[in-house]
Write a protein that holds these residues in place. Structure first.
Motif, PDB file in Angstrom:
ATOM      1  N   ALA A  71       0.663  -0.819  -0.114  1.00 12.54           N
ATOM      2  CA  ALA A  71       0.053  -0.134  -0.030  1.00 12.54           C
ATOM      3  C   ALA A  71       0.929   1.144   0.111  1.00 12.54           C
ATOM      4  O   ALA A  71       0.438   2.578   0.579  1.00 12.54           O
ATOM      5  CB  ALA A  71      -0.766   0.034   1.019  1.00 12.54           C
ATOM      6  N   THR A  72       2.225   1.092  -0.270  1.00 18.42           N
ATOM      7  CA  THR A  72       3.066   2.156  -0.023  1.00 18.42           C
ATOM      8  C   THR A  72       3.763   2.777   0.691  1.00 18.42           C
ATOM      9  O   THR A  72       3.444   4.068   1.214  1.00 18.42           O
ATOM     10  CB  THR A  72       2.900   3.600  -1.735  1.00 18.42           C
ATOM     11  N   LEU A  73       2.738   2.397   2.355  1.00 13.93           N
ATOM     12  CA  LEU A  73       3.275   2.505   3.491  1.00 13.93           C
ATOM     13  C   LEU A  73       4.623   2.474   3.663  1.00 13.93           C
ATOM     14  O   LEU A  73       5.075   3.093   3.941  1.00 13.93           O
ATOM     15  CB  LEU A  73       2.416   2.557   4.546  1.00 13.93           C
ATOM     16  N   LEU A  74       5.013   1.524   3.568  1.00 15.29           N
ATOM     17  CA  LEU A  74       6.862   0.982   4.057  1.00 15.29           C
ATOM     18  C   LEU A  74       7.597   0.939   2.381  1.00 15.29           C
ATOM     19  O   LEU A  74       7.584   0.305   1.566  1.00 15.29           O
ATOM     20  CB  LEU A  74       7.109  -0.071   4.165  1.00 15.29           C
ATOM     21  N   ARG A  75       8.717   1.005   2.758  1.00 11.99           N
ATOM     22  CA  ARG A  75       9.279   1.194   1.842  1.00 11.99           C
ATOM     23  C   ARG A  75       9.678  -0.383   1.403  1.00 11.99           C
ATOM     24  O   ARG A  75      10.536  -1.041   3.291  1.00 11.99           O
ATOM     25  CB  ARG A  75      11.037   2.360   2.026  1.00 11.99           C
TER      26      ARG A  75
ATOM     27  N   SER B 133      -7.799   3.892  10.287  1.00  7.78           N
ATOM     28  CA  SER B 133      -7.298   4.607   9.717  1.00  7.78           C
ATOM     29  C   SER B 133      -8.317   6.693   9.268  1.00  7.78           C
ATOM     30  O   SER B 133      -8.187   6.548   8.289  1.00  7.78           O
ATOM     31  CB  SER B 133      -6.022   4.629   8.905  1.00  7.78           C
TER      32      SER B 133
ATOM     33  N   HIS C 104       2.530   6.865  -6.769  1.00  9.67           N
ATOM     34  CA  HIS C 104       1.633   7.874  -7.030  1.00  9.67           C
ATOM     35  C   HIS C 104      -0.143   6.909  -7.407  1.00  9.67           C
ATOM     36  O   HIS C 104      -0.844   7.492  -7.261  1.00  9.67           O
ATOM     37  CB  HIS C 104       1.735   9.603  -7.502  1.00  9.67           C
ATOM     38  N   LYS C 105       0.734   6.217  -8.645  1.00  5.24           N
ATOM     39  CA  LYS C 105      -0.382   5.821  -9.754  1.00  5.24           C
ATOM     40  C   LYS C 105      -1.090   4.661  -8.573  1.00  5.24           C
ATOM     41  O   LYS C 105      -2.031   3.849  -8.972  1.00  5.24           O
ATOM     42  CB  LYS C 105       1.143   5.452 -10.564  1.00  5.24           C
TER      43      LYS C 105
ATOM     44  N   TYR D 175      -5.752  -0.601  12.817  1.00  6.32           N
ATOM     45  CA  TYR D 175      -6.450   0.896  13.858  1.00  6.32           C
ATOM     46  C   TYR D 175      -6.980   2.009  12.768  1.00  6.32           C
ATOM     47  O   TYR D 175      -5.999   2.254  11.841  1.00  6.32           O
ATOM     48  CB  TYR D 175      -5.104   1.416  13.974  1.00  6.32           C
TER      49      TYR D 175
ATOM     50  N   LEU E 197      -7.501   1.442   1.462  1.00  4.79           N
ATOM     51  CA  LEU E 197      -6.726   0.695   2.243  1.00  4.79           C
ATOM     52  C   LEU E 197      -7.496   1.428   4.297  1.00  4.79           C
ATOM     53  O   LEU E 197      -7.950   2.081   4.197  1.00  4.79           O
ATOM     54  CB  LEU E 197      -5.310   1.358   2.652  1.00  4.79           C
ATOM     55  N   THR E 198      -7.520   0.021   4.531  1.00  4.61           N
ATOM     56  CA  THR E 198      -8.536  -0.164   5.712  1.00  4.61           C
ATOM     57  C   THR E 198      -7.374  -0.733   6.903  1.00  4.61           C
ATOM     58  O   THR E 198      -6.920  -1.872   6.611  1.00  4.61           O
ATOM     59  CB  THR E 198     -10.003  -1.285   5.417  1.00  4.61           C
TER      60      THR E 198
ATOM     61  N   ARG F 240      -1.905   4.941  -5.771  1.00  5.24           N
ATOM     62  CA  ARG F 240      -2.414   4.764  -4.934  1.00  5.24           C
ATOM     63  C   ARG F 240      -3.624   5.677  -5.238  1.00  5.24           C
ATOM     64  O   ARG F 240      -4.877   5.325  -4.881  1.00  5.24           O
ATOM     65  CB  ARG F 240      -1.612   6.484  -3.964  1.00  5.24           C
ATOM     66  N   GLN F 241      -3.137   5.251  -6.076  1.00  5.40           N
ATOM     67  CA  GLN F 241      -4.921   5.781  -7.252  1.00  5.40           C
ATOM     68  C   GLN F 241      -5.942   4.740  -7.619  1.00  5.40           C
ATOM     69  O   GLN F 241      -6.863   4.478  -8.124  1.00  5.40           O
ATOM     70  CB  GLN F 241      -4.710   6.297  -9.192  1.00  5.40           C
TER      71      GLN F 241
END
Lengths: 268, 336
Positions: free
Chosen positions: B52-56, B88, B74-75, B86, B82-83, B77-78
């Motif tokens: 989900a691009t939250l962590l490298r 969000s 960025h692409k 905790y 994400l659920t 994320r489109q």
């Protein structure tokens, strides 16, 4: 190509500057909304001017300037800068706390500008700096401060304080993205802020200090901002110190905004 | 082109010395519900966060609908919603304010964002609570809102990180219904869970992960088959009968029974319901008295025992679990 992949939305490669600006405003709105619901965020910017201005004025006034009313033109610009610095430290601490909440996971996973979640609170907090600045000046006036710069000079000084605070808040925003906890950030910030404000011309004329300390006081950017404020508020003149102060702010913003965004990305 | 919603190869995430994710491969087809099953600390959330691009991503690669996660976040994320584990969402705002904010970040105008928020509140049964601060929301309501927020842009892929952990059974059932609705509308879903029954209820295919590695993959039927459909557990009246009882059951079923001597408890996997009757008759014939009889569905722990040879909660012990795990994996691949 299968029909499913063909049905995917058209993907944009990056956020346009216009979208970025729009998202910054949205995040500013969010920060203001939260501020309204949590009036505690106004305690520091309200109490500090009400408490510190008389305290410093009546304690040091006689010793430093031979009288409270003679001390106020020296003191008020100093207090303005000190209050601005401590309230922009709070910007960083609040952001750090906010980032520990789940909602930042969503901001990170959304196709949105990376600077917006940082810039929103920074912009919203100018409201807090403006409150602190106004109260400090009002308390000063009540104590007998009669600024020679008139309304225009005082308003210009007030604006310079807010601009300075906003610029410096990016330093604490950057630290907020690097530090692991809000407490840690607060500890570090205090260690930076106290020497910066006290080892300056904010409370005493620099000429009364030993030579080696004068050397530091002269390069301390806080001194330049204080001098600029004195010139604006007390004399209504724009001197080179104002230029230096604005240049220093521009440099801080140019350096720390990219650093803060990088720090925010790196948490990923 | 590809019809893979998620294609990950050799994903690695290190936190200092710890390899939280240690070479995971995943392939999720468009339109399917894929479950990532594992105990706490197995690396489920970390894997999801990387996708989900939250962590490298430290090593390996991942693509979402063919778009590289590392190079074009960025692409990506489109394409995702994400659920989080905790919720969000913003605690200090109301449900409606949250949804409006996220909708506007997605580029909707004010009026449109308000309509989107109202629709989603309606759809998730939150209309009455829409103007309350989230601080006053129950856990279940917060999760529902969180899920609603993930659907604003109708993303083709939805990540659900432990969607029902910490919810009471009734709320859990509601959440399952909501997820099933999403599936019917054609969403691709990647969910993590620590509950076998949840994976069983929702997922078309399941990957079992442990200590940052995938130890098995298959349908829930295949996974359960690897530990027997269910388990017969008997408690003996006299613990001294343990040896005799184990021998009797093993003889009649042709499989060893596992014992818990301190509880005088004997368990044996059942392939058919008749196996239970056979085992009990064998005990009666040997004159062994039974205090309690239960038929248990396989638990995650038993799946783990079968797959890795060690209980799910054990400390890392790659030297012994590694080969056993890959052996089991081969077996499952063959069985498919």
């Amino acid at each position: 190509m299968t029909t499913l992949t063909a049905a995917l939305p058209e993907l944009r490669a990056r956020v346009s500057p216009r979208e970025t600006l729009r998202q910054i405003l949205l995040m500013t709105g969010r920060a203001l909304q939260k501020m309204r619901r949590n009036p505690e965020q106004f305690f520091d910017v309200t109490l500090q001017p009400l408490l510190f201005t008389p305290m410093f004025g009546y304690i040091f006034g006689g010793a430093v300037a031979g009288g409270v009313s003679k001390y106020l033109p020296l003191l008020i610009p100093g207090i303005l800068v000190q209050t601005a610095l401590t309230s922009c430290m709070a910007t960083g601490v609040t952001l750090r706390e906010d980032m520990e909440k789940g909602v930042f996971d969503r901001f990170k996973s959304l196709p949105m500008s990376r600077v917006a979640p940082l810039a929103g609170p920074a912009v919203a907090d100018t409201v807090r700096y403006a409150i602190a600045t106004t109260l400090t000046i009002l308390v000063g006036l009540a104590m007998g401060y009669r600024p020679g710069g008139g309304v225009v000079g005082v308003v210009a000084a007030g604006l310079l304080v807010v601009v300075t605070a906003w610029s410096l808040s990016w330093v604490f925003t950057f630290l907020g993205t690097m530090m692991k906890s809000a407490q840690g950030l607060q500890g570090i910030s205090m260690m930076v802020l106290f020497p910066l404000t006290f080892l300056s011309n904010a409370y005493v004329p620099a000429s009364t200090l030993p030579d080696w300390l004068q050397a530091f006081v002269k390069v301390n950017p806080v001194s330049h901002v204080v001098s600029a404020l004195r010139s604006l508020a007390n004399h209504g003149t724009v001197n080179s110190e104002v230029g230096w102060a604005l240049l220093a702010c521009a440099i801080v913003v140019a350096v720390f905004v990219p650093l803060a965004v990088r720090g925010y990305r790196r948490q990923l | 082109m590809t019809d893979l919603a998620v294609e990950a190869q050799g994903l690695v995430k290190k936190f200092g010395e710890l390899r939280a994710v240690d070479g995971i491969d995943l392939q999720v087809h468009a339109g399917e519900v894929y479950g990532v099953l594992g105990p706490n600390g197995a690396g489920k959330t970390t894997t999801l966060s990387m996708l989900a691009t939250l962590l490298r991503i430290d090593a390996g690669s991942a693509r979402i609908f063919g778009v590289d996660v590392h190079h074009e976040p960025h692409k990506v994320r489109q394409l995702i919603g994400l659920t989080g584990q905790y919720a969000s969402v913003d605690e200090k705002l109301t449900a409606r304010e949250n949804l409006v904010l996220f909708a506007r970040i997605h580029g909707q105008r004010k009026q449109q964002a308000r309509e989107t928020a109202a629709d989603l509140l309606e759809r998730f049964g939150l209309t009455d609570a829409g103007d309350r601060l989230l601080e006053k929301f129950s856990g279940g309501m917060r999760r529902r809102l969180d899920l609603a927020a993930s659907l604003i842009s109708s993303p083709p892929l939805i990540f659900l990180d432990e969607p029902t952990t910490g919810l009471d059974p009734r709320t859990r059932g509601q959440m399952w219904d909501t997820i099933r609705d999403l599936v019917r509308q054609g969403s691709t879903i990647l969910l993590t869970t620590q509950y076998l029954d949840e994976a069983d209820q929702l997922a078309d295919r399941i990957a079992v992960i442990d200590h940052g590695r995938k130890v098995a993959e298959g349908t829930s039927g295949e996974l359960k088959a690897s530990v027997g459909r269910s388990t017969l557990a008997v408690r003996l009246a006299d613990p001294a009968d343990m040896d005799a009882a184990a021998r009797a059951v093993a003889t009649v079923l042709g499989r060893p029974a596992s014992r818990t001597p301190e509880a005088a408890r004997l368990t044996v996997p059942l392939e058919r319901a008749d196996d239970a009757a056979e085992a009990l008759i064998a005990l009666r014939r040997s004159g062994i008295s039974v205090q309690e009889v239960k038929v248990e569905e396989p638990t995650l722990d038993e799946v783990f025992l079968a797959l890795t040879g060690s209980p799910a909660s054990d400390e890392p012990d790659h030297a012994s679990t590694g080969p056993a795990a890959s052996g089991q994996l081969d077996e499952m691949e063959i069985s498919r």
